[in-house]
Motif scaffolding. Sequence first.
Motif, short mmCIF file in Angstrom:
data_model
loop_
_atom_site.label_atom_id
_atom_site.label_comp_id
_atom_site.label_asym_id
_atom_site.label_seq_id
_atom_site.Cartn_x
_atom_site.Cartn_y
_atom_site.Cartn_z
N PRO A 71 0.81 -1.23 0.00
CA PRO A 71 0.00 0.00 0.00
C PRO A 71 0.84 1.28 0.00
N PHE A 72 1.94 1.31 0.74
CA PHE A 72 2.78 2.51 0.78
C PHE A 72 3.29 2.86 -0.62
N ILE A 73 3.71 1.84 -1.37
CA ILE A 73 4.22 2.08 -2.73
C ILE A 73 3.08 2.55 -3.64
N VAL A 74 1.90 1.94 -3.50
CA VAL A 74 0.73 2.38 -4.28
C VAL A 74 0.46 3.86 -3.99
N ALA A 75 0.53 4.24 -2.71
CA ALA A 75 0.24 5.63 -2.33
C ALA A 75 1.26 6.60 -2.91
N ILE A 76 2.57 6.27 -2.81
CA ILE A 76 3.54 7.26 -3.31
C ILE A 76 3.56 7.32 -4.83
N MET A 77 3.35 6.17 -5.49
CA MET A 77 3.32 6.21 -6.97
C MET A 77 2.11 7.01 -7.45
N THR A 78 0.96 6.79 -6.81
CA THR A 78 -0.26 7.49 -7.22
C THR A 78 -0.12 8.99 -6.95
N ALA A 79 0.39 9.34 -5.77
CA ALA A 79 0.54 10.76 -5.44
C ALA A 79 1.48 11.44 -6.42
N ALA A 80 2.54 10.73 -6.85
CA ALA A 80 3.53 11.33 -7.76
C ALA A 80 2.91 11.71 -9.11
N LEU A 81 1.81 11.05 -9.49
CA LEU A 81 1.18 11.37 -10.77
C LEU A 81 0.36 12.66 -10.71
N ALA A 82 0.11 13.17 -9.49
CA ALA A 82 -0.59 14.45 -9.29
C ALA A 82 -1.87 14.54 -10.13
N LEU A 83 -2.77 13.57 -9.96
CA LEU A 83 -3.99 13.50 -10.77
C LEU A 83 -5.05 14.46 -10.24
#
Length: 226
Positions: A71-83
């Motif tokens: 989950p931590f990796i999902v959160a940082i990858m998703t946040a990095a996309l700035a959707l």
Amino acid sequence: MTPADRANTDDRAFRARERLLASLAIEVTDQRVLATMRAVSRERFVKPGDESYAYEDEPLSIGYGQTISQPFIVAIMTAALALDGTERVLEIGTGSGYQCAILARLAREVVSVEVVPELRARAERVLRDLGCTNVTILPAGDAPGAPERAPFDAIIVTAAAPAIPPSLVAQLADRGRMVIPVGTRAEQDLLLVTRTSTGIEQRSLGGCRFVPLVGPEGFDARPNEH
Ligand code: SAH
């Protein structure tokens, strides 16, 4: 299960989810991402029998040698996309469909590509049951990604590549963002790549470990090649 047992299980799951969200919020400040991770039930995407581990901050096996990401990796990858909700997003590596379900709530449209037919079928079923109507899951073709559906505002690669794949950069819109683990089979650097009018900019978000991207511009199927 008696109604009392069910209430206890629900309570345990609720507390485990809140504990996970609190730990994610230490590093991730994007409130849309955190709210979405609270809303999407990860236990729907893990292997039957693993539901009680669904809110541990760990990757879990989903069969076929693949994993549902931590989950931590999902959160940082998703946040990095700035959707902001307007984007067309490409995911490489549908796996369980969990990351895809998160993206579906944060973007306008998601195209996700998965090379293992059984995982593709399972993810399609779960996402349909959850009412995700803005997601298309495609089989892997001759080139990575979905060139026929490009350009994408954001690309997320949830498998490790030996280098930034030029054909994925080509599927990014101008100012499009891509998050991708790049390195060896054993360990990678999570990169945020932005396409500019003159080329790309990149920065590292930290170390990570993903299963390999297979096929063109990935690692080939033979183990220990890299
Ligand atoms: N995003 C997933 C985790 C995926 S694990 C989740 O949330 O559960 C990585 C996935 O990438 C695996 O399912 C693997 O089969 C897939 N994969 C590997 N190489 C691929 C390729 N070239 N194209 C599409 N999928 C690929």
